[in-house]
Enzyme design. Structure first.
Site, mmCIF file in Angstrom:
data_model
loop_
_atom_site.group_PDB
_atom_site.id
_atom_site.type_symbol
_atom_site.label_atom_id
_atom_site.label_comp_id
_atom_site.label_asym_id
_atom_site.label_seq_id
_atom_site.Cartn_x
_atom_site.Cartn_y
_atom_site.Cartn_z
ATOM 1 N N ASP A 50 0.835 -1.200 0.000
ATOM 2 C CA ASP A 50 0.000 0.000 0.000
ATOM 3 C C ASP A 50 0.869 1.250 0.000
ATOM 4 O OD1 ASP A 50 -2.671 1.447 0.579
ATOM 5 O OD2 ASP A 50 -1.435 2.046 2.281
ATOM 6 N N GLU A 122 -2.062 -5.220 -3.762
ATOM 7 C CA GLU A 122 -1.131 -4.475 -2.911
ATOM 8 C C GLU A 122 -0.050 -5.390 -2.339
ATOM 9 O OE1 GLU A 122 -3.701 -0.716 -1.219
ATOM 10 O OE2 GLU A 122 -3.839 -2.614 -0.123
#
Length: 229
Positions: A50, A122
């Site tokens: 992320d 992610e």
């Protein structure tokens, strides 16, 4: 060729540590059902991915749009790294087929659950960063994300609920309803699930850190569904 060799060939990178690649595609439900195998889930890699994704996208926007105001870049980045966009990227590279799920999660449709696919994208970014470095992450994004930015896909950041309303009400009056389906996670890190219903038909489902974000996510999925009918 096993599935992990196939995946590496598909993304165009060889992993020095293939276990790291496997971890990126391992859901916690799989770990719970295979405790004797000493496998790790992808949650820590998702956390790292992320941050890496935000950095690389921010850097790209900063250099591509030298005159763009900070506020606009922030909105653009949010549109690029939001759940519906991440799901779109994950589907483009067929990540869902490689996810390792527990039997219960598999039966519940976890392989196509938007939040799960976004998390896997992610976590893959996190694994790629650890194994190959930031340059290889950028190379991957140059194939999957940056062309969409170059095409202007995110120049108009919109209120998806308003846009959906405008689309479905062009020719007739319709009833649009949003339902919060539930919430998951601890109090400090909740995620909400929402769905949008148009004239009694569920058109989109999404999730977000707030109820409003979840509704926006559901509206974006509904718009994508209407556009690609």
């Amino acid at each position: 060729m096993n599935q992990w060799e196939e995946l590496q060939e598909s993304v165009g990178f060889d992993f020095k540590n293939v276990e790291l690649l496997k971890q990126a595609f391992t859901h916690s439900s799989y770990v719970n059902e295979h405790r004797r195998e000493n496998v790790k889930d992808n949650e820590r890699l998702e956390f790292l991915g992320d941050a890496v994704l935000e950095l690389t996208v921010s850097d790209y926007l900063f250099n591509k749009y030298p005159d763009m105001a900070e506020g606009h870049m922030t909105k653009m980045r949010a549109a690029i790294v939001c759940e519906p966009s991440l799901v779109e990227f994950a589907e483009a590279v067929h990540f869902s087929k490689y996810v390792r799920l527990g039997k219960g999660e598999e039966k519940a449709g976890g392989r196509t659950r938007p939040a799960l696919l976004a998390d896997v994208f992610e976590s893959f970014i996190g694994a790629l960063y650890l194994d190959n470095g930031i340059d290889k992450v950028v190379t991957f994004l140059e194939r999957v994300i940056f062309p969409k930015i170059d095409a202007g896909a995110y120049l108009q950041t919109v209120d998806y609920k308003t846009q959906l309303q405008e689309i479905v009400q062009r020719d007739r009056d319709v009833l649009i309803e949003y339902d919060i389906l539930g919430e998951t996670g601890p109090a400090h890190n909740k995620a909400f699930d929402a769905q949008v219903i148009v004239n009694g038909q569920v058109l989109g489902k999404g999730s977000g850190r707030t109820k409003k974000q979840a509704e926006q996510s559901a509206a974006q999925f509904a718009i994508n569904k209407l556009i690609h009918r």
